[in-house]
Design an enzyme around this catalytic site. Structure first.
Site, PDB file in Angstrom:
ATOM      1  N   GLU A 189      -3.731   1.565  -7.496  1.00  0.00           N
ATOM      2  CA  GLU A 189      -4.159   2.695  -6.674  1.00  0.00           C
ATOM      3  C   GLU A 189      -3.252   3.896  -6.950  1.00  0.00           C
ATOM      4  OE1 GLU A 189      -6.540   1.456  -3.013  1.00  0.00           O
ATOM      5  OE2 GLU A 189      -4.450   1.407  -2.406  1.00  0.00           O
ATOM      6  N   HIS A 200       0.855  -1.201   0.000  1.00  0.00           N
ATOM      7  CA  HIS A 200       0.000   0.000   0.000  1.00  0.00           C
ATOM      8  C   HIS A 200       0.889   1.250   0.000  1.00  0.00           C
ATOM      9  CE1 HIS A 200      -2.946   3.010   1.096  1.00  0.00           C
ATOM     10  NE2 HIS A 200      -3.891   2.133   0.758  1.00  0.00           N
TER      11      HIS A 200
HETATM   12  C1  PEP Z   1      -6.913   3.071   0.044  1.00  0.00           C
HETATM   13  O1  PEP Z   1      -6.205   3.744   0.796  1.00  0.00           O
HETATM   14  O2  PEP Z   1      -6.652   1.876  -0.178  1.00  0.00           O
HETATM   15  C2  PEP Z   1      -8.049   3.721  -0.579  1.00  0.00           C
HETATM   16  C3  PEP Z   1      -8.552   3.190  -1.643  1.00  0.00           C
HETATM   17  O3  PEP Z   1      -8.510   4.864   0.042  1.00  0.00           O
HETATM   18  P1  PEP Z   1      -9.763   5.803  -0.372  1.00  0.00           P
HETATM   19  O4  PEP Z   1     -10.839   4.914  -0.909  1.00  0.00           O
HETATM   20  O5  PEP Z   1     -10.149   6.470   0.895  1.00  0.00           O
HETATM   21  O6  PEP Z   1      -9.252   6.730  -1.417  1.00  0.00           O
END
Ligand code: PEP
Length: 244
Positions: A168, A99
């Site tokens: 992400e 992450h």
């Molecule tokens: C995350 O940190 O994995 C994430 C997806 O956060 P958010 O949905 O709050 O952007």
């Protein structure tokens, strides 16, 4: 509308306590009523809630996962850590690794690779997070960054069947900004070309509004959801809107 098997992974980060777990009752009844929809829900709560949540979800189709783990499978003098076997021991089936919040604290690709190897050996499915920063996006080096994270993070991992990649973009996490549809489609296609057969999730500001656009991306296999997963109504709305 989709009928695709989708993952909805709730990343609670450092939020929640024993009282908060009651709010999940709504999600449990929702899944019981919606047996015909093929989806997988996974809660990744803070470590303090793994065991009580695992007990609570015993008779349901919802799984649990850890948010990180140590790279060693053995017990050891590592204050503050838990390892993949310990996660398995309390009922976790998944673990989030790589992450960006942990990469920013100094986790290297090499360390993430060791954690992935150890988690797979322990029988966990790994949600392997990758993503570029805003600076890297502006420099138009997103694919190069992702390629480097993938090749280093998945080094020596021949069987990828227990790997799920979560794309992400760092600039999207918690910011309310999401990639354009065509960009996201292209990036997911790129990742799937590099790692054949892998499922690819999207994570970053997924909520009951942004899902309307995100669900149109037909090569995405689900979502990793931070903030919006902490309120059961919002989490359920995201799932409902994905299928409607
Ligand atoms: C995350 O940190 O994995 C994430 C997806 O956060 P958010 O949905 O709050 O952007």
């Amino acid at each position: 509308m989709t009928n695709k098997y989708m993952y909805f992974i709730a990343n609670w980060k450092m939020f929640g306590n024993l009282k908060t777990l009651n709010s999940i009752n709504k999600v449990i009844s929702f899944t019981k009523k919606n047996k015909k929809n093929k989806f997988k829900l996974v809660y990744c709560p803070p470590a303090s809630l793994l065991f009580p949540l695992s007990k609570k979800l015993q008779a349901t189709s919802i799984d649990i996962g850890g948010q990180n783990c140590h790279e060693s499978q053995n017990f050891g003098a590592n204050t503050g850590y838990i390892n993949s076997k310990m996660l398995k021991d309390v009922g976790a089936k998944y673990v989030i690794l790589g992450h960006s919040e942990n990469r920013q604290l100094g986790e290297s690709d090499k360390l993430i690779n060791s954690k992935i190897q150890s988690s797979i050996k322990s029988g966990l499915k790994v949600i392997f997070c990758i993503g570029e920063t805003l600076k890297q996006k502006k420099k138009k080096i997103t694919k190069r960054v992702l390629f480097s994270q993938i090749s280093k993070g998945l080094k020596k991992i021949r069987n990828k069947k227990n790997i799920i990649i979560a794309y992400e973009p760092v600039w999207s996490i918690g910011s309310g900004m999401i990639p354009r549809e065509y960009e996201l489609f292209e990036i997911i296609k790129y990742i799937k070309n590099k790692v054949r057969g892998v499922k690819v999730l999207y994570g970053g500001s997924v909520n009951s509004k942004s899902i309307k656009n995100l669900k149109k991306i037909n090569n995405v296999d689900g979502f990793l959801i931070g903030g919006a997963s902490q309120v059961s109504k919002n989490f359920i709305d995201i799932i409902k809107k994905t299928y409607n």
